[in-house]
Write a protein that holds these residues in place. Structure first.
Motif, PDB file in Angstrom:
ATOM      1  N   UNK A  47       0.855  -1.185   0.000  1.00  0.00           N
ATOM      2  CA  UNK A  47       0.000   0.000   0.000  1.00  0.00           C
ATOM      3  C   UNK A  47       0.898   1.244   0.000  1.00  0.00           C
ATOM      4  N   UNK A  48       1.145   1.786  -1.190  1.00  0.00           N
ATOM      5  CA  UNK A  48       2.066   2.916  -1.308  1.00  0.00           C
ATOM      6  C   UNK A  48       1.542   4.182  -0.626  1.00  0.00           C
ATOM      7  N   UNK A  49       0.225   4.375  -0.626  1.00  0.00           N
ATOM      8  CA  UNK A  49      -0.346   5.569   0.020  1.00  0.00           C
ATOM      9  C   UNK A  49      -0.123   5.514   1.530  1.00  0.00           C
ATOM     10  N   UNK A  50      -0.366   4.359   2.146  1.00  0.00           N
ATOM     11  CA  UNK A  50      -0.128   4.219   3.590  1.00  0.00           C
ATOM     12  C   UNK A  50       1.365   4.303   3.918  1.00  0.00           C
ATOM     13  N   UNK A  51       2.198   3.771   3.023  1.00  0.00           N
ATOM     14  CA  UNK A  51       3.646   3.855   3.241  1.00  0.00           C
ATOM     15  C   UNK A  51       4.085   5.314   3.238  1.00  0.00           C
ATOM     16  N   UNK A  52       3.531   6.099   2.322  1.00  0.00           N
ATOM     17  CA  UNK A  52       3.865   7.524   2.248  1.00  0.00           C
ATOM     18  C   UNK A  52       3.410   8.250   3.514  1.00  0.00           C
ATOM     19  N   UNK A  53       2.196   7.963   3.963  1.00  0.00           N
ATOM     20  CA  UNK A  53       1.664   8.602   5.171  1.00  0.00           C
ATOM     21  C   UNK A  53       2.481   8.215   6.402  1.00  0.00           C
ATOM     22  N   UNK A  54       2.755   6.934   6.560  1.00  0.00           N
ATOM     23  CA  UNK A  54       3.539   6.468   7.711  1.00  0.00           C
ATOM     24  C   UNK A  54       4.956   7.021   7.680  1.00  0.00           C
ATOM     25  N   UNK A  55       5.503   7.145   6.484  1.00  0.00           N
ATOM     26  CA  UNK A  55       6.848   7.687   6.355  1.00  0.00           C
ATOM     27  C   UNK A  55       6.880   9.179   6.695  1.00  0.00           C
ATOM     28  N   UNK A  56       5.816   9.889   6.346  1.00  0.00           N
ATOM     29  CA  UNK A  56       5.715  11.302   6.735  1.00  0.00           C
ATOM     30  C   UNK A  56       5.644  11.415   8.258  1.00  0.00           C
ATOM     31  N   UNK A  57       4.916  10.500   8.908  1.00  0.00           N
ATOM     32  CA  UNK A  57       4.859  10.463  10.375  1.00  0.00           C
ATOM     33  C   UNK A  57       6.243  10.195  10.960  1.00  0.00           C
ATOM     34  N   UNK A  58       6.980   9.283  10.321  1.00  0.00           N
ATOM     35  CA  UNK A  58       8.332   8.956  10.759  1.00  0.00           C
ATOM     36  C   UNK A  58       9.228  10.198  10.659  1.00  0.00           C
ATOM     37  N   UNK A  59       9.117  10.920   9.544  1.00  0.00           N
ATOM     38  CA  UNK A  59       9.918  12.136   9.354  1.00  0.00           C
ATOM     39  C   UNK A  59       9.577  13.187  10.414  1.00  0.00           C
TER      40      UNK A  59
END
Length: 166
Positions: A47-59
């Motif tokens: 799920x690329x959209x969730x990966x992007x969102x979770x990665x933004x949270x990580x950042x």
């Protein structure tokens, strides 16, 4: 008698402050682990959209770490990896291409493992898993292999390479 009571109260206060400071230190970087697992789980699900969102949270979690709460060795380790972690997290968060996200996830995982190995992020076991097809690693909270590099195509491909906090 009053002097003894005051001395006991002082010692208890100092001890409590030290315990609170230690709890604060672990939570300052523990948030990163939860966010990392979110990125990993999104990639497992392809799920690329969730990966992007979770990665933004990580950042965001990287940027919000209060260095004053970290012990000197933890701060030194975190600072040496902070820019690299932020770079890969930003690339994952800005992309919708799952293959590109997985490329940056390999670097993110390698650098995050260095942090997890040097700094105690949790009392729970952290499994350092290896994908022989990708020749890359990732961290997991579970001993069961769920490969973020291939998702459902090769979900159980890999092995536990090392276990932290065991």
């Amino acid at each position: 008698m009053k002097k003894i009571f005051l001395m006991v109260a002082l010692i208890a206060t100092i001890f409590t402050q030290q315990l609170f400071a230690q709890a604060t230190k672990s939570t300052a970087l523990s948030t990163l682990l939860k966010s990392y697992y979110g990125v990993k789980n999104a990639l497992v699900a392809s799920n690329s959209a969730d990966a992007a969102t979770s990665s933004a949270d990580f950042a965001k979690a990287i940027a919000s770490v209060d260095m004053k709460t970290l012990a000197a060795p933890d701060m030194e380790t975190f600072m040496s990896l902070q820019e690299k972690l932020a770079f890969d997290a930003r690339h994952i968060s800005e992309s919708k291409d799952i293959a590109h996200q997985r490329e940056h996830f390999a670097n993110l995982s390698a650098n995050f493992f260095k942090l997890a190995k040097a700094v105690k992020l949790t009392d729970e076991a952290i499994y350092y898993d290896y994908c022989p097809m990708k020749k890359s690693y990732w961290l997991s909270a579970d001993a069961a292999i769920k490969n973020p590099y291939y998702g459902s195509q090769m979900l159980t491909c890999g092995k536990v390479s090392e276990t932290l906090n065991k």
